[in-house]
Design an enzyme around this catalytic site. Structure first.
Site, mmCIF file in Angstrom:
data_model
loop_
_atom_site.group_PDB
_atom_site.id
_atom_site.type_symbol
_atom_site.label_atom_id
_atom_site.label_comp_id
_atom_site.label_asym_id
_atom_site.label_seq_id
_atom_site.Cartn_x
_atom_site.Cartn_y
_atom_site.Cartn_z
ATOM 1 N N MET A 28 0.851 -1.196 0.000
ATOM 2 C CA MET A 28 0.000 0.000 0.000
ATOM 3 C C MET A 28 0.891 1.252 0.000
ATOM 4 O O MET A 28 0.433 2.353 0.340
ATOM 5 C CB MET A 28 -0.949 -0.014 1.192
ATOM 6 C CG MET A 28 -1.931 -1.185 1.117
ATOM 7 S SD MET A 28 -3.480 -0.927 1.983
ATOM 8 C CE MET A 28 -2.903 -0.683 3.642
ATOM 9 N N GLY A 29 2.157 1.072 -0.347
ATOM 10 C CA GLY A 29 3.053 2.213 -0.500
ATOM 11 C C GLY A 29 3.619 2.720 0.808
ATOM 12 O O GLY A 29 3.550 2.066 1.829
ATOM 13 N N TYR A 30 4.209 3.910 0.737
ATOM 14 C CA TYR A 30 4.965 4.503 1.837
ATOM 15 C C TYR A 30 5.996 3.479 2.318
ATOM 16 O O TYR A 30 6.030 3.071 3.473
ATOM 17 C CB TYR A 30 4.045 4.975 2.975
ATOM 18 C CG TYR A 30 4.644 6.168 3.694
ATOM 19 C CD1 TYR A 30 4.734 7.391 3.043
ATOM 20 C CD2 TYR A 30 5.144 6.056 4.975
ATOM 21 C CE1 TYR A 30 5.312 8.484 3.665
ATOM 22 C CE2 TYR A 30 5.730 7.144 5.603
ATOM 23 C CZ TYR A 30 5.806 8.353 4.934
ATOM 24 O OH TYR A 30 6.381 9.432 5.555
ATOM 25 N N LEU A 31 6.805 3.072 1.351
ATOM 26 C CA LEU A 31 7.688 1.909 1.528
ATOM 27 C C LEU A 31 8.702 2.120 2.643
ATOM 28 O O LEU A 31 9.239 3.210 2.823
ATOM 29 C CB LEU A 31 8.427 1.614 0.221
ATOM 30 C CG LEU A 31 7.542 1.360 -1.005
ATOM 31 C CD1 LEU A 31 8.415 1.025 -2.217
ATOM 32 C CD2 LEU A 31 6.539 0.249 -0.757
ATOM 33 N N HIS A 35 9.229 -3.525 3.355
ATOM 34 C CA HIS A 35 8.863 -3.701 1.941
ATOM 35 C C HIS A 35 10.111 -3.941 1.086
ATOM 36 O O HIS A 35 10.121 -4.772 0.185
ATOM 37 C CB HIS A 35 8.180 -2.440 1.388
ATOM 38 C CG HIS A 35 6.893 -2.084 2.041
ATOM 39 N ND1 HIS A 35 6.724 -0.921 2.759
ATOM 40 C CD2 HIS A 35 5.702 -2.723 2.090
ATOM 41 C CE1 HIS A 35 5.485 -0.846 3.206
ATOM 42 N NE2 HIS A 35 4.843 -1.931 2.817
ATOM 43 N N ASP A 148 2.488 -9.502 9.062
ATOM 44 C CA ASP A 148 1.048 -9.697 8.868
ATOM 45 C C ASP A 148 0.795 -11.195 8.710
ATOM 46 O O ASP A 148 0.392 -11.670 7.641
ATOM 47 C CB ASP A 148 0.586 -8.919 7.636
ATOM 48 C CG ASP A 148 0.785 -7.424 7.814
ATOM 49 O OD1 ASP A 148 0.269 -6.880 8.795
ATOM 50 O OD2 ASP A 148 1.489 -6.817 6.991
ATOM 51 N N VAL A 174 10.873 -7.291 9.452
ATOM 52 C CA VAL A 174 12.045 -6.412 9.611
ATOM 53 C C VAL A 174 11.738 -5.438 10.746
ATOM 54 O O VAL A 174 10.637 -4.900 10.825
ATOM 55 C CB VAL A 174 12.345 -5.661 8.289
ATOM 56 C CG1 VAL A 174 13.522 -4.706 8.467
ATOM 57 C CG2 VAL A 174 12.639 -6.665 7.184
ATOM 58 N N SER A 184 4.214 1.105 7.894
ATOM 59 C CA SER A 184 3.972 2.461 7.395
ATOM 60 C C SER A 184 3.234 3.277 8.452
ATOM 61 O O SER A 184 3.342 4.502 8.505
ATOM 62 C CB SER A 184 3.128 2.416 6.121
ATOM 63 O OG SER A 184 3.755 1.586 5.167
ATOM 64 N N ARG A 185 2.455 2.601 9.298
ATOM 65 C CA ARG A 185 1.656 3.307 10.312
ATOM 66 C C ARG A 185 2.497 3.816 11.485
ATOM 67 O O ARG A 185 1.987 4.590 12.299
ATOM 68 C CB ARG A 185 0.554 2.381 10.844
ATOM 69 C CG ARG A 185 -0.529 2.110 9.815
ATOM 70 C CD ARG A 185 -1.692 1.345 10.410
ATOM 71 N NE ARG A 185 -2.856 1.385 9.564
ATOM 72 C CZ ARG A 185 -3.248 0.378 8.754
ATOM 73 N NH1 ARG A 185 -2.557 -0.732 8.706
ATOM 74 N NH2 ARG A 185 -4.329 0.511 8.019
HETATM 75 O O1 PAF Z 1 -0.081 -5.800 3.471
HETATM 76 C C1 PAF Z 1 -0.517 -4.867 2.780
HETATM 77 O O2 PAF Z 1 0.103 -3.816 2.609
HETATM 78 C C2 PAF Z 1 -1.890 -5.004 2.133
HETATM 79 O O3 PAF Z 1 -2.775 -5.681 2.956
HETATM 80 C C3 PAF Z 1 -1.835 -5.659 0.749
HETATM 81 C C4 PAF Z 1 -1.345 -7.086 0.807
HETATM 82 C C5 PAF Z 1 -0.921 -4.849 -0.167
HETATM 83 C C6 PAF Z 1 -3.228 -5.673 0.111
HETATM 84 O O4 PAF Z 1 -3.734 -4.379 -0.031
#
Ligand code: PAF
Length: 290
Positions: A28-31, A35, A148, A174, A184-185
């Site tokens: 979902m970005g904001y790497l 990531h 996750d 990590v 990211s949060r």
């Molecule tokens: O883990 C995440 O960032 C999200 O749940 C994913 C797998 C990109 C799906 O939107």
């Protein structure tokens, strides 16, 4: 690196290269480093790597942080390219859900507990967008972070049940220097909350040591051990502490048999944080549909 926003354009771009092993890193970005470790792993194992950046509205509940979710596409593009991505796929909501989301994917059972219980509908949103990404990109391998862990279990189940021809690779969490799992949060945390947040992994590590020393033999004891310590932390509200079998996410009695997960979710101010450890500890797993 190529940045592509349209599904048709991505398919056209990938079509001539179908014989190459293709890796997908959905984000979902904001790497962050978490990531980037997935992208590096994908680049090591695959000849072409697609990183998707899409803040998926379907997996956010009412009152959650969809609107304030951090976004910085320019920075993501630079970081993903440096980590070895070939394509950054950045569709808009209208591209992914032109007719809304009339068809969704639901995985039962596995989604009843942990974050599935606290965030109703969340995993339907995740499963739906990941299955769309699998259809759009048709990757040979897809990379997810073990932070996750329930998401990994849900996606592995979906891949098996729906016979997606993709290998799901889960990679180790990590962490920051003090053990906080990268997310990211984490940018939402105030400096004081950021210091407090280290208690999550510190407690999970203590529980791991107790278990390894043979002093925590039952799931209920492990839950109590973790709960007692987290309850003492100021300003921290526990959402759940659970010890379950992994990846089945079923209740457990003894901890000396099956693989298990100790998973926690807490709220620190307005930020929801999750973390987990898998017992016995492992380097990450792989799973393909039968
Ligand atoms: O883990 C995440 O960032 C999200 O749940 C994913 C797998 C990109 C799906 O939107």
């Amino acid at each position: 690196m190529q940045k592509i926003e349209r599904i048709a354009q991505l398919r056209d771009f990938l079509r001539p290269h179908r014989e190459r092993r293709l890796g997908l890193v959905p984000t979902m970005g904001y790497l962050h480093e978490g990531h980037l470790s997935l992208i590096r792993q994908a680049a090591k194992e695959c000849e072409q790597v697609v990183v998707s950046v899409f803040v998926n509205p379907l997996q956010f509940g009412p009152g959650e942080d969809l609107d304030r979710y951090p976004r910085d596409l320019e920075r993501d593009q630079k970081l993903a390219g440096e980590a070895g991505a070939d394509i950054l796929f950045t569709p808009g909501v209208g591209e992914m859900y032109p007719n809304g989301a009339k068809t969704t994917v639901r995985i039962t059972g596995l989604t009843d507990r942990l974050c599935g219980a606290s965030r109703p509908g969340h995993f339907d949103g995740v499963a739906t967008v990941v299955s769309k990404l699998f259809h759009i990109v048709e990757p040979d391998r897809a990379y997810f972070g073990q932070k996750d862990a329930q998401q990994v279990a849900v996606i592995q189940q979906m891949v098996q049940d729906l016979n997606f021809p993709v290998e799901v690779v889960s990679c180790p969490t990590v962490r920051e220097a003090d053990g906080l799992a990268m997310s990211s949060r984490n940018v939402y945390l105030s400096p004081e909350e950021r210091k407090q947040a280290a208690i999550l992994y510190k407690t999970l590590r203590e529980a791991t040591r107790e278990r390894e020393a043979g002093r925590l033999c039952r799931a209920a004891e492990a839950v109590q051990f973790i709960r007692e310590r987290l309850e003492k932390a100021e300003g921290l509200l526990i959402d759940y502490v659970e010890v379950l079998s992994y990846p089945e996410l079923e209740p457990l009695d003894r901890l000396d048999g099956d693989r298990s997960i100790a998973a926690v979710a807490v709220r620190l101010g307005s930020t929801r944080l999750i973390d987990n450890v898998i017992w016995p500890q492992e380097e990450g797993t792989r799973c393909t549909s039968p």
